[in-house]
Structure formats: structure tokens, C-alpha cells
Design a protein around this motif. Structure first.
Motif, short mmCIF file in Angstrom:
data_model
loop_
_atom_site.label_atom_id
_atom_site.label_comp_id
_atom_site.label_asym_id
_atom_site.label_seq_id
_atom_site.Cartn_x
_atom_site.Cartn_y
_atom_site.Cartn_z
N ASN A 1 35.15 45.98 41.63
CA ASN A 1 36.28 46.86 41.93
C ASN A 1 37.62 46.16 41.76
O ASN A 1 38.59 46.48 42.45
CB ASN A 1 36.16 47.48 43.33
CG ASN A 1 34.94 48.36 43.44
OD1 ASN A 1 34.67 49.17 42.56
ND2 ASN A 1 34.19 48.18 44.51
N GLY A 2 37.67 45.21 40.85
CA GLY A 2 38.92 44.53 40.54
C GLY A 2 39.73 45.32 39.53
O GLY A 2 39.28 46.34 39.00
N ASN A 3 40.92 44.84 39.27
CA ASN A 3 41.85 45.52 38.38
C ASN A 3 42.43 44.50 37.41
O ASN A 3 42.70 43.37 37.78
CB ASN A 3 42.95 46.16 39.24
CG ASN A 3 43.92 46.98 38.43
OD1 ASN A 3 43.62 47.43 37.34
ND2 ASN A 3 45.10 47.17 38.98
N ILE A 4 42.64 44.93 36.16
CA ILE A 4 43.26 44.07 35.16
C ILE A 4 44.60 44.68 34.77
O ILE A 4 44.68 45.87 34.48
CB ILE A 4 42.38 43.93 33.90
CG1 ILE A 4 41.04 43.29 34.25
CG2 ILE A 4 43.10 43.10 32.84
CD1 ILE A 4 40.08 43.18 33.09
N GLN A 5 45.62 43.84 34.77
CA GLN A 5 46.96 44.28 34.34
C GLN A 5 47.40 43.42 33.17
O GLN A 5 47.26 42.20 33.21
CB GLN A 5 47.97 44.12 35.48
CG GLN A 5 47.69 44.96 36.69
CD GLN A 5 48.66 44.68 37.82
OE1 GLN A 5 49.45 43.76 37.78
NE2 GLN A 5 48.58 45.51 38.85
N LEU B 1 56.25 36.22 26.39
CA LEU B 1 55.01 35.89 27.10
C LEU B 1 54.15 37.12 27.27
O LEU B 1 54.65 38.19 27.60
CB LEU B 1 55.32 35.31 28.48
CG LEU B 1 56.09 34.02 28.56
CD1 LEU B 1 56.37 33.66 30.01
CD2 LEU B 1 55.31 32.90 27.88
N ILE B 2 52.87 36.94 27.09
CA ILE B 2 51.92 37.97 27.47
C ILE B 2 51.33 37.53 28.82
O ILE B 2 51.03 36.35 29.01
CB ILE B 2 50.83 38.19 26.40
CG1 ILE B 2 49.98 39.39 26.74
CG2 ILE B 2 49.99 36.96 26.19
CD1 ILE B 2 49.16 39.90 25.58
N VAL B 3 51.24 38.46 29.75
CA VAL B 3 50.78 38.14 31.10
C VAL B 3 49.56 39.00 31.40
O VAL B 3 49.61 40.22 31.33
CB VAL B 3 51.89 38.43 32.14
CG1 VAL B 3 51.39 38.08 33.54
CG2 VAL B 3 53.15 37.67 31.80
N LEU B 4 48.47 38.34 31.71
CA LEU B 4 47.24 39.04 32.07
C LEU B 4 46.89 38.66 33.50
O LEU B 4 46.75 37.47 33.81
CB LEU B 4 46.12 38.63 31.12
CG LEU B 4 44.96 39.61 31.09
CD1 LEU B 4 44.40 39.69 29.69
CD2 LEU B 4 43.90 39.25 32.06
N LYS B 5 46.79 39.67 34.36
CA LYS B 5 46.46 39.44 35.77
C LYS B 5 45.18 40.18 36.11
O LYS B 5 45.00 41.33 35.75
CB LYS B 5 47.56 39.96 36.69
CG LYS B 5 48.82 39.16 36.71
CD LYS B 5 49.77 39.72 37.75
CE LYS B 5 51.07 38.96 37.78
NZ LYS B 5 51.98 39.47 38.81
N ILE B 6 44.33 39.48 36.84
CA ILE B 6 43.13 40.08 37.40
C ILE B 6 43.31 40.07 38.91
O ILE B 6 43.58 39.01 39.49
CB ILE B 6 41.86 39.32 36.98
CG1 ILE B 6 41.71 39.43 35.46
CG2 ILE B 6 40.65 39.85 37.71
CD1 ILE B 6 40.56 38.66 34.91
N LEU B 7 43.17 41.23 39.53
CA LEU B 7 43.41 41.37 40.96
C LEU B 7 42.14 41.82 41.68
O LEU B 7 41.48 42.76 41.24
CB LEU B 7 44.53 42.38 41.21
CG LEU B 7 45.86 42.06 40.55
CD1 LEU B 7 45.97 42.77 39.23
CD2 LEU B 7 46.99 42.44 41.44
N PHE B 8 41.84 41.13 42.78
CA PHE B 8 40.72 41.49 43.65
C PHE B 8 41.27 41.70 45.06
O PHE B 8 41.87 40.80 45.63
CB PHE B 8 39.67 40.38 43.70
CG PHE B 8 38.98 40.12 42.39
CD1 PHE B 8 37.97 40.97 41.94
CD2 PHE B 8 39.32 39.03 41.63
CE1 PHE B 8 37.34 40.73 40.75
CE2 PHE B 8 38.69 38.78 40.43
CZ PHE B 8 37.69 39.62 39.97
N ASN B 9 41.06 42.90 45.61
CA ASN B 9 41.49 43.20 46.98
C ASN B 9 40.53 42.64 47.99
O ASN B 9 39.38 42.51 47.79
CB ASN B 9 41.64 44.70 47.19
CG ASN B 9 42.81 45.23 46.38
OD1 ASN B 9 43.82 44.56 46.20
ND2 ASN B 9 42.66 46.44 45.87
#
Length: 141
Positions: free
Chosen positions: A122-126, A133-141
Motif C-alpha cells: 500500500n505504498g505510493n510512488i511519486q 532533476l528527476i525526483v522519484l519518491k516511494i512513500l510508506f505510511n
């Protein structure tokens, strides 16, 4: 984390050989839900793609940053890198199964696999662009 330490060591050596500045910042209090092999898969794919994109760009300054941190109780894996303009035009396809900027067969599953792993928790990729710059974030609540 031994997995993260091993990946970083290898990428520091690779960056030095390729004249790419590689910066990392890993907080100790991070509790990622991933199994060790999934963590390796995610970080390696993100960083390998960042290296590929950075090598292809025409900028004098080439760098990649890896941050793993907690912000407002969200655990985040973030990769930033310089990129070529032609790669960013394809960003809507980055996470599609089989999509690759490489011409050889057998590529195009790395970011798709990352997406599947992240979604299974249930994570999210932004994905965003900040200047060059290219910015890739993976978020886990």
C-alpha cells in the motif's frame, strides 16, 4: 541495514569510476515494510535507472542522491538525479511492464517490479521534475 550498506558501497565505487557525484543520506530510525530481498530489488532498480539516465545527459554536473528518511510518520525512499531531456518525455511509460529505453531485449521490468512491490505494501510512488532533476519518491505510511 546490511543490504543498504552493500548497495551504497557498490554505487559509490561505480559513481567514482563514471565521474558521477553520488550522495546518500540514510536515517537510522526508518521502518520500511519491505523484506530484505524486496528492499534490494527496489533500491537497486531505482539507483541503476538513475545511473543510466545520468550517464546519458549532456550536463557538466552529473549527480545522484539517495535519501531514506521519515517525514511526518511517512517512511520515504527518494532518488534524485540529473537526466537527459529525451528520457523525461517518456516518464508516463516508466512503470509500464516491458517499457525500456534500452534497445536490447529482456529489459523493461525493473520499475514495473518496483511499482508492484510498493503497491503490495500500500505504498505510493511519486515522480516529479525539479529543474534539471528527476525526483522519484516511494512513500510508506
Amino acid at each position: 541495514n546490511h543490504v543498504i550498506a552493500a548497495i551504497i558501497y557498490n554505487k559509490v565505487c561505480e559513481a567514482r569510476d563514471k565521474k558521477i557525484e553520488f550522495i546518500y543520506d540514510i536515517q537510522n530510525n526508518i521502518n520500511l515494510p519491505l523484506k530484505q530481498f524486496e528492499l534490494s530489488e527496489v533500491i537497486n532498480n531505482l539507483i541503476n535507472n538513475a545511473f543510466e539516465a545520468t550517464e546519458k545527459n549532456e550536463l557538466d554536473s552529473k549527480f545522484i542522491t539517495l535519501r531514506i528518511y521519515n517525514e511526518n510518520e511517512v517512511n520515504i525512499i527518494e532518488v534524485r538525479n540529473t537526466f537527459s531531456d529525451e528520457i523525461i518525455k517518456l516518464r508516463d511509460k516508466f512503470f509500464k511492464k516491458g517499457f525500456s529505453t534500452k534497445e536490447e531485449k529482456g529489459h523493461g521490468y525493473g520499475l514495473y517490479t518496483v511499482k508492484k512491490i510498493v503497491e503490495s505494501y500500500n505504498g505510493n510512488i511519486q515522480l516529479s521534475v525539479e529543474g534539471k532533476l528527476i525526483v522519484l519518491k516511494i512513500l510508506f505510511n
